[in-house]
Design a protein around this motif. Sequence first.
Motif, PDB file in Angstrom:
ATOM      1  N   GLY A   4      73.607  18.333  41.398  1.00  0.00           N
ATOM      2  CA  GLY A   4      72.667  19.169  40.368  1.00  0.00           C
ATOM      3  C   GLY A   4      72.625  20.482  40.863  1.00  0.00           C
ATOM      4  O   GLY A   4      72.169  20.879  42.067  1.00  0.00           O
ATOM      5  N   HIS A   5      72.672  21.305  40.079  1.00  0.00           N
ATOM      6  CA  HIS A   5      72.613  22.885  40.295  1.00  0.00           C
ATOM      7  C   HIS A   5      71.547  23.395  39.339  1.00  0.00           C
ATOM      8  O   HIS A   5      71.737  24.321  38.699  1.00  0.00           O
ATOM      9  CB  HIS A   5      73.986  23.591  40.019  1.00  0.00           C
ATOM     10  N   GLY A   6      70.365  22.593  39.326  1.00  0.00           N
ATOM     11  CA  GLY A   6      69.336  23.163  38.511  1.00  0.00           C
ATOM     12  C   GLY A   6      68.184  23.790  39.560  1.00  0.00           C
ATOM     13  O   GLY A   6      68.727  24.591  40.518  1.00  0.00           O
ATOM     14  N   GLY A  32      77.500  20.823  39.294  1.00  0.00           N
ATOM     15  CA  GLY A  32      76.448  21.241  38.389  1.00  0.00           C
ATOM     16  C   GLY A  32      76.989  20.885  36.962  1.00  0.00           C
ATOM     17  O   GLY A  32      78.014  21.172  36.644  1.00  0.00           O
ATOM     18  N   GLU A  34      75.660  21.284  34.007  1.00  0.00           N
ATOM     19  CA  GLU A  34      75.711  22.191  33.061  1.00  0.00           C
ATOM     20  C   GLU A  34      76.580  23.230  33.264  1.00  0.00           C
ATOM     21  O   GLU A  34      76.876  23.691  34.408  1.00  0.00           O
ATOM     22  CB  GLU A  34      74.272  23.183  33.122  1.00  0.00           C
ATOM     23  N   ALA A  38      73.143  28.626  37.688  1.00  0.00           N
ATOM     24  CA  ALA A  38      71.632  28.123  37.706  1.00  0.00           C
ATOM     25  C   ALA A  38      70.720  29.229  36.998  1.00  0.00           C
ATOM     26  O   ALA A  38      70.917  30.189  37.123  1.00  0.00           O
ATOM     27  CB  ALA A  38      71.160  27.918  39.141  1.00  0.00           C
ATOM     28  N   ARG A  41      64.286  27.064  34.506  1.00  0.00           N
ATOM     29  CA  ARG A  41      63.933  26.287  33.422  1.00  0.00           C
ATOM     30  C   ARG A  41      62.753  26.487  32.905  1.00  0.00           C
ATOM     31  O   ARG A  41      62.241  26.288  31.746  1.00  0.00           O
ATOM     32  CB  ARG A  41      64.278  24.824  33.853  1.00  0.00           C
ATOM     33  N   GLY A 101      67.453  16.118  38.635  1.00  0.00           N
ATOM     34  CA  GLY A 101      66.442  16.439  37.887  1.00  0.00           C
ATOM     35  C   GLY A 101      66.135  15.274  36.640  1.00  0.00           C
ATOM     36  O   GLY A 101      66.156  14.063  36.955  1.00  0.00           O
ATOM     37  N   ARG A 127      65.052  20.857  26.899  1.00  0.00           N
ATOM     38  CA  ARG A 127      65.085  20.878  28.171  1.00  0.00           C
ATOM     39  C   ARG A 127      65.980  21.798  28.786  1.00  0.00           C
ATOM     40  O   ARG A 127      65.841  22.264  30.065  1.00  0.00           O
ATOM     41  CB  ARG A 127      65.961  19.175  28.670  1.00  0.00           C
ATOM     42  N   ASP A 128      67.072  22.174  28.089  1.00  0.00           N
ATOM     43  CA  ASP A 128      67.899  23.176  28.717  1.00  0.00           C
ATOM     44  C   ASP A 128      68.258  24.288  27.933  1.00  0.00           C
ATOM     45  O   ASP A 128      67.862  24.487  26.715  1.00  0.00           O
ATOM     46  CB  ASP A 128      69.151  22.305  29.155  1.00  0.00           C
TER      47      ASP A 128
END
Length: 472
Positions: A4-6, A32, A34, A38, A41, A101, A127-128
Amino acid sequence: MVVGHGMVGARFAEEVRRRDPDGERVSLTVLGAEAHPAYNRVLLSTVLAGGLTAPMVALPAAEGVTVHPGVAATALDRSARVVHDTAGAEHPYDELVLATGCRAWLPPVDGLAGADGAPAPGVSLFRDLDDCARILDVAEPGARIAVVGGGLLGVEAARGLAGRGVAVTLVHPRTHLMERQLDAGAGEVLAGALRGLGVDVRCGVGAKAWAPETGLDCDDGTRIAADAVVVAAGVRAETGLAAGAGLAVDRGILVNDRLATDDGRVHAIGDCAQHPAAAAGLVQSGWEQAAVLADLLTGADPAARYRGTRPVTRLKAAGIDLAALGDVADGDEQLHVSDPRRGRYGLLALRDDRVVGAIMMGLPDAAAAVIGLFDSGAPAPSDRLALLLGRALPGEPAAAGDPGRLPGTAVVCRCNTVTKNALVAAWREGARELDALSRRTRAATGCGSCRDAVCGIRDWLEHADPSRESAA
Ligand SMILES: Cc1cc2nc3c(=O)[nH]c(=O)nc-3n(C[C@H](O)[C@H](O)[C@H](O)COP(=O)(O)OP(=O)(O)OC[C@H]3O[C@@H](n4cnc5c(N)ncnc54)[C@H](O)[C@@H]3O)c2cc1C
């Protein structure tokens, strides 16, 4: 190894490199899902409203970290201590950090989902960055958009779109807006403020069916003529990887004060984690967890523990100043003021003379003083009404308008827990502008709502700090 690269995965990598700059103790690989680097958000609401563009919300990249953007973890084999990914690679780990997330929830309303379960044509989640781009594609002046869900995100989306000249209808199935943070009175005042800004607010109304040709049918029998729908109906923690590996999961992945799951080598932080004392869905909790876990995994502070975060929620909607904090229980001393015509509402709850909860709308000075008391746990002044109305009292906590009288320990940036003292120290070390103060302390890099307060302290120092000649 980080999955997870949020906002929290990226912050964890940065926190590790702050403690171990050359990677002598910890080597980091990050997956990540996405494709983007990063980004912040929290600021997507501001992107939607037009105050920022996508490149402006990128987060700083930590050096010496191997990041695989666009690659998702697909399975976790705890006995072999290996993570499998969508590119077919295997990543061995000594310690694993899950920072996966949440995902936005698409309610089971006819027409919202396509055959594959993804949003149907004309429907966007929020959300993104990709969701944001999809919404902005249709958000032309004069377009008609229905926003489904009147929580924090739905309200921010509706306000942002209305500011772009879109005809917005906000439908919310509950009796009042933002019911998780607000009481009915505050919800009404908020609805009034939004109506004044051009949003058609309909509470107690649920979405029933969507079709691009006809619009959104509601459960009260009305039909909203809309070209598109934005769904902000809540989120669900991304727990699939953990659950698939047999880890304990409830609403989120269960963690203790060391941010460890029931497998001591697997940790979870941020929105995917469930800690008994963390406020769900707020970045401040995740960032505090990232710092504690970095202390533990680099060995910088083996005694570090995460003890929880006390929530303060701020609405990011131009023209509406709203903060909600803490909880109100039966038996608390409570004060209310309501001035709906001017969009003002205040609720203050105290227990044993301490602020335990508040809702402050249209009362920015009072909000700053009340949040300061909530953070410090100091006793509230005896004249509660003056506090609620934001009037400074002799010898008592100052209002936000006077940075000179703000106590040094007051937290100015909540997302990053930056105090006035930390800003003064950064100033004395030569950080003279907002950018420099932000780089040095991280203030104003989260939700951005403290920007004016940080600038106020900078301006006050500019005039008041006797050390400025020597430091310049
Ligand atoms: C529009 C908007 C406004 C918000 N405003 C506020 C606010 O004002 N204040 C506040 O405190 N919070 C706010 N939030 C919430 C805040 O953004 C989150 O609390 C924060 O992003 C949590 O960070 P995280 O890293 O845990 O999750 P995320 O930022 O969601 O990052 C998780 C990342 O993990 C990735 N991922 C998931 N599964 C996998 C996998 N299997 N493999 C690899 N990668 C994976 C995801 O794609 C995602 O990139 C807002 C959120 C939104 C959407």
